[in-house]
Design a protein around this motif. Sequence first.
Motif, short mmCIF file in Angstrom:
data_model
loop_
_atom_site.label_atom_id
_atom_site.label_comp_id
_atom_site.label_asym_id
_atom_site.label_seq_id
_atom_site.Cartn_x
_atom_site.Cartn_y
_atom_site.Cartn_z
N LEU A 92 -2.43 -4.22 8.92
CA LEU A 92 -3.51 -3.85 8.02
C LEU A 92 -4.79 -4.52 8.47
CD1 LEU A 92 -1.60 -4.33 4.65
CD2 LEU A 92 -1.74 -2.27 6.08
N ILE A 99 -4.49 2.90 7.73
CA ILE A 99 -3.46 3.18 6.73
C ILE A 99 -2.85 4.55 6.99
CG2 ILE A 99 -3.01 3.50 4.27
CD1 ILE A 99 -3.63 0.63 5.04
N THR A 189 -6.60 -0.68 -1.73
CA THR A 189 -6.12 -2.04 -1.88
C THR A 189 -4.60 -2.05 -1.71
OG1 THR A 189 -5.85 -1.85 -4.29
CG2 THR A 189 -7.99 -2.60 -3.47
N ASP A 190 -4.10 -3.06 -1.01
CA ASP A 190 -2.69 -3.12 -0.66
C ASP A 190 -2.07 -4.41 -1.16
OD1 ASP A 190 -2.61 -0.74 1.24
OD2 ASP A 190 -4.14 -1.97 2.21
N THR A 191 -0.87 -4.28 -1.70
CA THR A 191 -0.08 -5.44 -2.11
C THR A 191 1.32 -5.28 -1.54
OG1 THR A 191 -1.30 -5.64 -4.19
CG2 THR A 191 0.80 -6.79 -4.04
N TYR A 216 5.68 -2.15 -1.29
CA TYR A 216 4.25 -1.96 -1.05
C TYR A 216 3.63 -1.14 -2.18
CZ TYR A 216 0.16 0.48 0.94
OH TYR A 216 -1.08 1.04 1.15
N THR A 217 2.48 -1.59 -2.66
CA THR A 217 1.70 -0.82 -3.62
C THR A 217 0.30 -0.64 -3.06
OG1 THR A 217 2.94 -1.77 -5.48
CG2 THR A 217 0.87 -0.66 -5.99
N GLY A 218 -0.14 0.60 -2.95
CA GLY A 218 -1.48 0.89 -2.44
C GLY A 218 -2.26 1.73 -3.43
N THR A 220 -5.67 3.90 -4.03
CA THR A 220 -6.77 4.58 -3.33
C THR A 220 -7.88 4.89 -4.32
OG1 THR A 220 -5.24 5.58 -1.75
CG2 THR A 220 -7.40 6.61 -1.97
#
Length: 249
Positions: A92, A99, A189-191, A216-218, A220
């Motif tokens: 990332l 992405i 944003t990415d977690t 993963y949580t993204g 947009t």
Amino acid sequence: MTSFAPDSIVLNRKLPLWYQVSQSLRASILGRSARDPLRLPTEEQLAGHYGVSVLTMRQALKELEDEGLITRHRRRGTFIEPRALRGAPVRLLGSVDAIVAQQSGMTTELLEHGTAPVPAELAEYFPGLTEAAAYHRLRSDEKTGEPTNHARNYVRPELAARIDLEELRRRPMTKVLRDVVGVEISRITDTVQARLADPETARLLRVPLLSPILHYTGITYDTDGVPLDVAVINYRGDRFSFTVTLDAT
């Protein structure tokens, strides 16, 4: 021989140009159809296509060659490697095209789609909505058929009518929203969290129950800061790693 035609991108001058070009070209390669030619344009042609120097283009191609996605032959040209191993590490670096690239290049099965209640843990991203358009997909290694991740996307209902399901079988949701639906994406944003496989994930990814996975949580966002899509993806822990690179400037 006809050459493969990569997608175009708008370059972000705050990020390394070679990286953005390599990731855009990577997404084009991994998202190609079986009918597309394997030969790439020349370095000069690619540099002109992306609006970068030949030196930058050469560095981008070296990245893809090291990954095994292309092979270069003196006097013959550069060719896409059709048997390249998919499922490379996910890196990332703050680029939407990065992405998109990392989400591309796998066989995708659309398991289900329709309207679904917004999960409680995602309610903050859909204020005022109790339901969203939901899509559940299973991605597998194109070469081995081995499942690598499964993804659930929750999308604002007004966008659902403009999403072509066939496109979702070929392209990542981010690319569909941006290039097909036509929304302007400002950021993602990415977690990433370490978790243990629940029964559904264990079954879909063919891993033991409670084995390690990467969750993963993204989110947009459009240019007004409104969340358009929330992606929740479970990756096999033995097939993926995440590396985040921060620019000190």
